[in-house]
Design a protein around this motif. Structure first.
Motif, mmCIF file in Angstrom:
data_model
loop_
_atom_site.group_PDB
_atom_site.id
_atom_site.type_symbol
_atom_site.label_atom_id
_atom_site.label_comp_id
_atom_site.label_asym_id
_atom_site.label_seq_id
_atom_site.Cartn_x
_atom_site.Cartn_y
_atom_site.Cartn_z
ATOM 1 N N GLN A 51 0.852 -1.197 0.000
ATOM 2 C CA GLN A 51 0.000 0.000 0.000
ATOM 3 C C GLN A 51 0.887 1.246 0.000
ATOM 4 O O GLN A 51 1.766 1.387 0.844
ATOM 5 C CB GLN A 51 -0.906 0.005 1.237
ATOM 6 N N ASP A 53 0.894 5.645 -1.677
ATOM 7 C CA ASP A 53 0.241 6.712 -2.423
ATOM 8 C C ASP A 53 1.246 7.841 -2.564
ATOM 9 O O ASP A 53 1.498 8.574 -1.608
ATOM 10 C CB ASP A 53 -1.017 7.179 -1.694
ATOM 11 N N ALA A 65 -0.174 5.329 -7.051
ATOM 12 C CA ALA A 65 -0.676 4.690 -5.827
ATOM 13 C C ALA A 65 -0.958 3.228 -6.117
ATOM 14 O O ALA A 65 -1.174 2.837 -7.270
ATOM 15 C CB ALA A 65 -1.945 5.387 -5.343
ATOM 16 N N SER A 66 -0.968 2.435 -5.071
ATOM 17 C CA SER A 66 -1.230 1.004 -5.227
ATOM 18 C C SER A 66 -2.589 0.751 -5.884
ATOM 19 O O SER A 66 -2.746 -0.205 -6.639
ATOM 20 C CB SER A 66 -1.137 0.294 -3.877
ATOM 21 N N SER A 67 -3.549 1.617 -5.644
ATOM 22 C CA SER A 67 -4.888 1.431 -6.225
ATOM 23 C C SER A 67 -4.877 1.507 -7.752
ATOM 24 O O SER A 67 -5.751 0.937 -8.402
ATOM 25 C CB SER A 67 -5.859 2.465 -5.659
#
Length: 186
Positions: A51, A53, A65-67
């Motif tokens: 995780q 950002d 970001a990881s998303s």
């Protein structure tokens, strides 16, 4: 009463153990010399990306970001303006970007904002998104040993491959692109 002299077997063992240790060391060194230094095992292999950002590199509009590493196969290239090997591999990233061969994101590692912006301005920006990891925290979470390093991330956001050191045309054609195509077909 006089002590009996050491047995012949005890003397042989005493003399042979240094030879046995030497043979074992030579065997270990021999095995070590056959290993590929670019293939260092990663604790994150086949695990979700950590995780994080990161803000955009100065002058860029999209951070990383990881998303953003879910939904499509992508490659994360860890680079820095002070890295000579990064400069050597950069034309390959530019070519891959121009051919739309794959989605490449940049993770700018422990770099000064002005230096990173100048470097991408001069050499070109092949990255879809570029995160500024000024303090190196995200790099530590990714298990980065040094730059450059490249990670292949599948559609689920799982790290599937890691390349240590600069990519070469052979690495691109024989390892990177085939793996990306295979993961895209899943």
């Amino acid at each position: 009463m006089a002590q009996a002299p050491a047995s012949v077997a005890t003397l042989r063992i005493t003399r042979l153990w240094p030879v046995a240790v030497l043979v074992a060391l030579i065997a270990l060194l021999g095995v070590g010399l056959t290993l590929n230094p670019r293939e260092v095992p990663s604790a994150l292999m086949n695990k979700a990306v950590p995780q994080f950002d990161l803000p955009a590199v100065k002058g860029r509009s999209q951070g990383l970001a990881s998303s953003e590493l879910r939904g499509q196969v992508s490659v994360v290239n860890v680079f820095a303006s002070w890295c000579t090997a990064c400069r050597d591999e950069h034309p390959l990233w530019m070519d891959l970007s121009a051919r739309s061969a794959l989605v490449v994101h940049g993770l700018n590692y422990k770099d000064r904002p002005d230096d990173a912006a100048r470097w991408l301005g001069e050499l070109g920006d092949p990255y879809t998104r570029t995160g500024a990891d000024v303090d190196g925290r995200a790099g530590i979470e990714w298990g980065v040993y040094g730059v450059p390093e490249t990670f292949v991330v599948d559609k689920r956001g799982v790290i599937r491959h890691k390349i240590i050191g600069a990519i070469t045309p052979a690495i691109v054609e024989k390892r990177l692109l085939p793996l990306v195509r295979e993961l895209q077909a899943e």
